[in-house]
Design a protein around this motif. Sequence first.
Motif, short mmCIF file in Angstrom:
data_model
loop_
_atom_site.label_atom_id
_atom_site.label_comp_id
_atom_site.label_asym_id
_atom_site.label_seq_id
_atom_site.Cartn_x
_atom_site.Cartn_y
_atom_site.Cartn_z
N UNK A 1 11.34 8.24 10.90
CA UNK A 1 10.91 9.49 10.35
C UNK A 1 10.09 9.17 8.88
N UNK A 2 10.86 8.16 8.18
CA UNK A 2 9.95 7.81 7.10
C UNK A 2 8.76 7.22 7.20
N UNK A 3 8.64 6.32 8.23
CA UNK A 3 7.61 5.43 8.64
C UNK A 3 6.49 6.72 8.89
N UNK A 4 6.92 7.66 9.67
CA UNK A 4 5.72 8.66 10.31
C UNK A 4 5.33 9.42 9.06
N UNK A 5 6.09 9.72 8.25
CA UNK A 5 5.76 10.39 6.93
C UNK A 5 4.87 9.67 6.07
N UNK A 6 5.33 8.42 5.94
CA UNK A 6 4.19 7.40 5.43
C UNK A 6 2.91 7.46 5.75
N UNK A 7 2.88 7.28 7.02
CA UNK A 7 1.62 7.25 7.85
C UNK A 7 0.75 8.55 7.65
N UNK A 8 1.53 9.91 7.52
CA UNK A 8 0.68 10.90 7.32
C UNK A 8 0.04 11.02 5.92
N UNK A 9 1.05 10.28 4.77
CA UNK A 9 0.73 10.39 3.32
C UNK A 9 -0.55 9.39 3.27
N UNK A 10 -0.59 8.35 4.06
CA UNK A 10 -1.59 7.47 4.02
C UNK A 10 -2.98 8.03 4.58
N UNK A 11 -2.85 8.92 5.51
CA UNK A 11 -4.00 9.82 6.01
C UNK A 11 -4.73 10.77 5.06
N UNK A 12 -3.70 11.29 4.29
CA UNK A 12 -4.13 12.30 3.44
C UNK A 12 -4.95 11.62 2.15
#
Length: 255
Positions: free
Chosen positions: A197-208
């Motif tokens: 879940x942390x990895x997925x959240x980080x990837x969403x933040x990277x996209x932003x």
Amino acid sequence: MVAGPRQPFRPERPAGGRRGGEELLSIGAVLAFLRDDFPEVTISKIRFLEAEGLVEPQRTPSGYRKFSPADVERLAYVLRMQRDHYLPLRVIREHLDAIERGESPPALPPSADARPGPLEEADRELGVSAEGTSGVRLGRAELLAAAEAGESELAEWESYGLVAPGPDGGFDGEALQVARLVSELGRYGLQPRHLRAMKAAAEREIALVEQVVAPLRRHRNPQTRAHAEATARELATLSVRLHAAMVQAGLRSRP
């Protein structure tokens, strides 16, 4: 010379010979000496500080590190500034440079009576990553030693996409930071599968972040591209602080 530990440096059993009359110590002997004042220090921490250029021990022909009294004093100074004043490595390096020039280092902030909160910890951790990981390149064995992990653990981290080697098979400073944090979380029972879940959240933040800086990175002006990198770092800092604040708020609201 940099101010050293509270007790004078007098190793009882020198390990590694002499340099100009000075006793030279192995990394294990240095660790044993520093732990009197800094129980949390580890060999991987000493290696990390060396990788950051804060201490430069000699190397024997076979590659073993040999530390002088001045090296040990520098290590103690760095550890004390981190523990008592929460200074990032960049600022500590400036202190050391000033001392080496015979100047007085900048004034220190007051010592804290308690451990910093999540926001301060987030700022400190990200500050170390941003300032000190560029240019770091580790082989697989070096990464395992720095993270105090085994080959099977690293293989599992890679399988979940938490850590990945570069095209040359080596690991950069960011991978080192991730590996160390994943290893620390593992000591509390959190396994790589729990961190998806942390990895997925980080990837969403990277996209932003990419949405904001991508146009700047494509600009022909080098200054604009440099501004893009600075903006990305600032957004990363704000993201970490927001995450820490939300976690803190959520934990406080629990009955």
